[in-house]
Design a protein around this motif. Structure first.
Motif, short mmCIF file in Angstrom:
data_model
loop_
_atom_site.label_atom_id
_atom_site.label_comp_id
_atom_site.label_asym_id
_atom_site.label_seq_id
_atom_site.Cartn_x
_atom_site.Cartn_y
_atom_site.Cartn_z
N LYS A 1 31.22 37.57 41.38
CA LYS A 1 31.73 37.67 41.46
C LYS A 1 32.20 37.14 39.34
O LYS A 1 30.90 36.37 39.52
N ILE A 2 32.69 37.55 38.81
CA ILE A 2 32.94 36.53 37.49
C ILE A 2 34.58 36.29 37.53
O ILE A 2 35.36 37.31 37.60
N VAL A 3 34.81 35.31 37.19
CA VAL A 3 36.27 34.93 36.79
C VAL A 3 36.81 34.48 35.21
O VAL A 3 35.70 33.64 34.64
N GLY A 4 37.57 34.88 35.04
CA GLY A 4 38.37 34.34 33.42
C GLY A 4 38.00 35.95 32.51
O GLY A 4 37.25 36.11 33.07
N THR A 5 39.18 35.83 31.98
CA THR A 5 39.40 36.43 30.60
C THR A 5 38.14 36.51 29.54
O THR A 5 37.56 37.94 30.04
N LYS A 6 37.39 35.74 28.83
CA LYS A 6 36.26 36.07 28.57
C LYS A 6 34.88 36.13 29.05
O LYS A 6 34.15 37.13 28.45
N GLN A 7 34.49 35.40 30.36
CA GLN A 7 33.88 36.22 31.19
C GLN A 7 33.25 37.63 31.55
O GLN A 7 32.64 38.33 31.37
N VAL A 8 34.94 37.38 31.70
CA VAL A 8 35.19 39.15 32.27
C VAL A 8 34.75 39.80 31.00
O VAL A 8 33.81 41.29 30.95
N ILE A 9 35.47 39.79 29.97
CA ILE A 9 34.78 41.39 28.37
C ILE A 9 33.66 41.25 28.76
O ILE A 9 33.07 42.15 28.34
N LYS A 10 33.07 39.55 28.49
CA LYS A 10 31.64 39.49 27.89
C LYS A 10 30.82 40.57 29.13
O LYS A 10 29.96 41.06 28.97
N ARG B 1 43.42 44.11 26.71
CA ARG B 1 42.13 44.12 25.97
C ARG B 1 41.12 44.18 27.28
O ARG B 1 40.36 44.78 26.82
N ILE B 2 41.73 43.41 28.22
CA ILE B 2 40.29 44.35 29.94
C ILE B 2 40.18 45.68 30.17
O ILE B 2 39.38 46.19 30.07
N CYS B 3 41.76 46.12 29.84
CA CYS B 3 42.03 47.44 30.40
C CYS B 3 41.00 48.22 29.97
O CYS B 3 40.42 49.19 30.32
N ASP B 4 41.42 48.28 28.25
CA ASP B 4 40.99 48.62 27.38
C ASP B 4 39.62 48.72 27.52
O ASP B 4 38.88 49.97 27.53
N ALA B 5 38.50 47.55 27.15
CA ALA B 5 37.47 47.19 27.63
C ALA B 5 36.94 48.16 28.69
O ALA B 5 35.57 49.02 28.71
N ALA B 6 37.48 47.94 30.02
CA ALA B 6 36.66 48.88 31.30
C ALA B 6 36.87 49.90 30.84
O ALA B 6 36.33 50.23 30.93
N VAL B 7 38.01 50.50 31.04
CA VAL B 7 38.01 52.59 30.15
C VAL B 7 36.94 52.53 29.23
O VAL B 7 36.68 53.64 29.64
N ARG B 8 36.38 51.92 27.96
CA ARG B 8 35.59 52.56 27.33
C ARG B 8 34.04 52.56 27.93
O ARG B 8 34.00 53.41 27.62
#
Length: 77
Positions: A7-16, A39-46
């Motif tokens: 796993k990766i935990v945390g907003t910045k790490q997940v976005i990365k 921000r996270i959901c948009d990046a994931a969907v893309r």
């Protein structure tokens, strides 16, 4: 609990992780700040990465095995 090496935990790490295509699934806490969730959901969907939801940041933090709340985590691909 999610295994620590999976796993990766945390907003910045997940976005990365999303940007680097190293995650297969993202989990977000529904009570996190809307800006962070968007921000996270948009990046994931893309990137065609599945987004799952957890009711609270406290629950997600516990599931990740950390002592603080977590807005997001990702499962490595």
């Amino acid at each position: 609990m999610i295994a620590s090496n999976d796993k990766i935990v945390g907003t910045k790490q997940v976005i990365k992780g999303i940007a680097e295509h190293t995650v297969g699934c993202v989990i977000v806490a529904d009570d996190a700040d809307r800006f962070i969730l968007d921000r996270i959901c948009d990046a994931a969907v893309r990137q065609n990465i599945r987004v799952l939801h957890c009711p609270s940041m406290d629950e997600l933090g516990k599931a990740c095995g950390i002592e603080v709340a977590a807005a997001a985590c990702a499962i490595k691909a």
